[in-house]
Design an enzyme around this catalytic site. Structure first.
Site, short mmCIF file in Angstrom:
data_model
loop_
_atom_site.label_atom_id
_atom_site.label_comp_id
_atom_site.label_asym_id
_atom_site.label_seq_id
_atom_site.Cartn_x
_atom_site.Cartn_y
_atom_site.Cartn_z
N GLY A 11 0.77 -1.24 0.00
CA GLY A 11 0.00 0.00 0.00
C GLY A 11 0.80 1.28 0.00
CB SER A 12 4.31 2.22 -0.70
OG SER A 12 4.55 1.79 -2.02
CG ASN A 13 2.10 3.26 -5.75
OD1 ASN A 13 2.51 4.30 -6.25
ND2 ASN A 13 2.73 2.10 -5.89
NE ARG A 64 -11.77 -13.49 -12.58
CZ ARG A 64 -10.54 -13.50 -12.06
NH1 ARG A 64 -10.11 -12.46 -11.37
NH2 ARG A 64 -9.76 -14.54 -12.23
CG LEU A 92 -10.32 -5.88 -11.78
CD1 LEU A 92 -10.03 -4.39 -11.87
CD2 LEU A 92 -11.27 -6.18 -10.62
CG ASN A 106 -2.83 -0.60 -12.64
OD1 ASN A 106 -2.76 -0.76 -11.43
ND2 ASN A 106 -2.08 -1.30 -13.49
CG HIS A 108 2.63 -1.83 -15.38
ND1 HIS A 108 2.29 -3.10 -14.95
CD2 HIS A 108 3.69 -1.97 -16.20
CE1 HIS A 108 3.12 -3.97 -15.51
NE2 HIS A 108 3.98 -3.31 -16.26
CB SER A 135 2.94 3.58 -17.33
OG SER A 135 4.15 3.39 -18.04
CG ASP A 144 -0.16 -4.55 -17.18
OD1 ASP A 144 -0.83 -3.98 -16.32
OD2 ASP A 144 0.54 -5.56 -16.96
CD GLU A 173 5.55 2.10 -8.75
OE1 GLU A 173 4.48 1.85 -8.18
OE2 GLU A 173 6.41 1.22 -8.97
C1 GRF Z 1 3.82 -1.08 -7.31
O1 GRF Z 1 5.10 -1.29 -7.82
C2 GRF Z 1 2.83 -0.84 -8.42
O2 GRF Z 1 3.38 -0.20 -9.53
C3 GRF Z 1 2.44 -2.26 -8.80
O3 GRF Z 1 2.41 -2.96 -7.59
C4 GRF Z 1 3.28 -2.33 -6.64
C5 GRF Z 1 2.43 -2.01 -5.45
O4 GRF Z 1 3.17 -1.48 -4.39
N1 GRF Z 1 1.20 -2.26 -9.53
P1 GRF Z 1 2.42 -0.81 -3.16
O5 GRF Z 1 1.46 -1.87 -2.60
O6 GRF Z 1 1.68 0.39 -3.66
O7 GRF Z 1 3.49 -0.46 -2.17
#
Ligand code: GRF
Length: 215
Positions: A11-13, A64, A92, A106, A108, A135, A144, A173
């Site tokens: 969850g860092s993003n 699903r 999905l 998303n 990536h 991206s 993707d 990111e």
């Molecule tokens: C990130 O590298 C993102 O680009 C990819 O999965 C990773 C998720 O990292 N889709 P985080 O959970 O956001 O730390």
């Protein structure tokens, strides 16, 4: 703009989006976070920010479709207008993607269309590219390949391994995702002929060389 975030892990993003949204003048706010994995680290970031966070465990559903219906119910209850995938590791279904068409993005970890799929940093090292990155793109049915909204490039350096390269990309990111979210929330991103168009203070002065070109 009300934003929902789907996560599966660290969850860092998500945290970068939460931090950006906490600023008074940011034009979007995270209203709900859903993890398909119980105990995902990112859930703690949501709770710390006082944002509703729910686990919808895909393993608890027969298929699903049932899983996605449960996720959709959470998102609709929260009034989500834009859905951000942030390390969400479930494929999905076409039906879910159509429902959120043009409203789901998303991040990536590669400069798409290079290196779709998994293990992007190992793929980049194996290919010997000198620039790598990340991206942000709209999600379409094919994995993707959706319209690219923004990209950030970082150098691949001598001695890099997948972990060092991943760490460099991850820092990018965390800047790119909030920047793209802001552009969308400000109405600066359009979709024309299957491509994302971005309006704003863009120019052609930005160039990245690796190795440096001027001695
Ligand atoms: C990130 O590298 C993102 O680009 C990819 O999965 C990773 C998720 O990292 N889709 P985080 O959970 O956001 O730390």
């Amino acid at each position: 703009m009300k934003v929902g975030v789907l996560i599966s892990g660290r969850g860092s993003n998500l945290k970068s989006l939460l931090d950006a949204c906490a600023a008074a003048n940011f034009p979007a706010k995270v209203v709900t976070v859903v993890s398909n994995r119980p105990g995902a680290g990112g859930l703690d970031f949501a709770k710390a920010a006082g944002i509703a966070a729910e686990t919808v465990d895909h393993k608890a559903f027969a298929d699903r479709g049932a899983f996605e219906a449960a996720v959709t119910a959470v998102l609709e209850d929260a009034g989500v207008e834009l859905l951000c995938l942030a390390g969400f590791m479930r494929v999905l279904s076409p039906g879910f993607v159509r429902r959120w068409q043009g409203r789901m993005i998303n991040i990536h970890p590669s400069l798409l269309p290079q290196f779709p799929g998994l293990d992007t940093h190992a793929q980049a090292l194996a290919a010997g590219v000198k620039l790598h990155g990340c991206s942000v793109h709209y999600v379409t049915e094919e994995l993707d390949v959706g319209p690219i909204i923004g990209q950030a490039a970082v150098p691949v350096l001598p001695g890099d391994d997948p972990a060092t390269l991943a760490a460099r990309v991850l820092k990018a990111e965390h800047r790119l995702y909030p920047a793209c979210l802001r552009l969308i929330a400000e109405g600066k991103v359009g979709l024309t002929d299957g491509k994302a168009t971005v309006s704003g203070p863009l120019d052609d002065s930005l160039q990245i060389f690796n190795p440096p070109a001027d001695g």
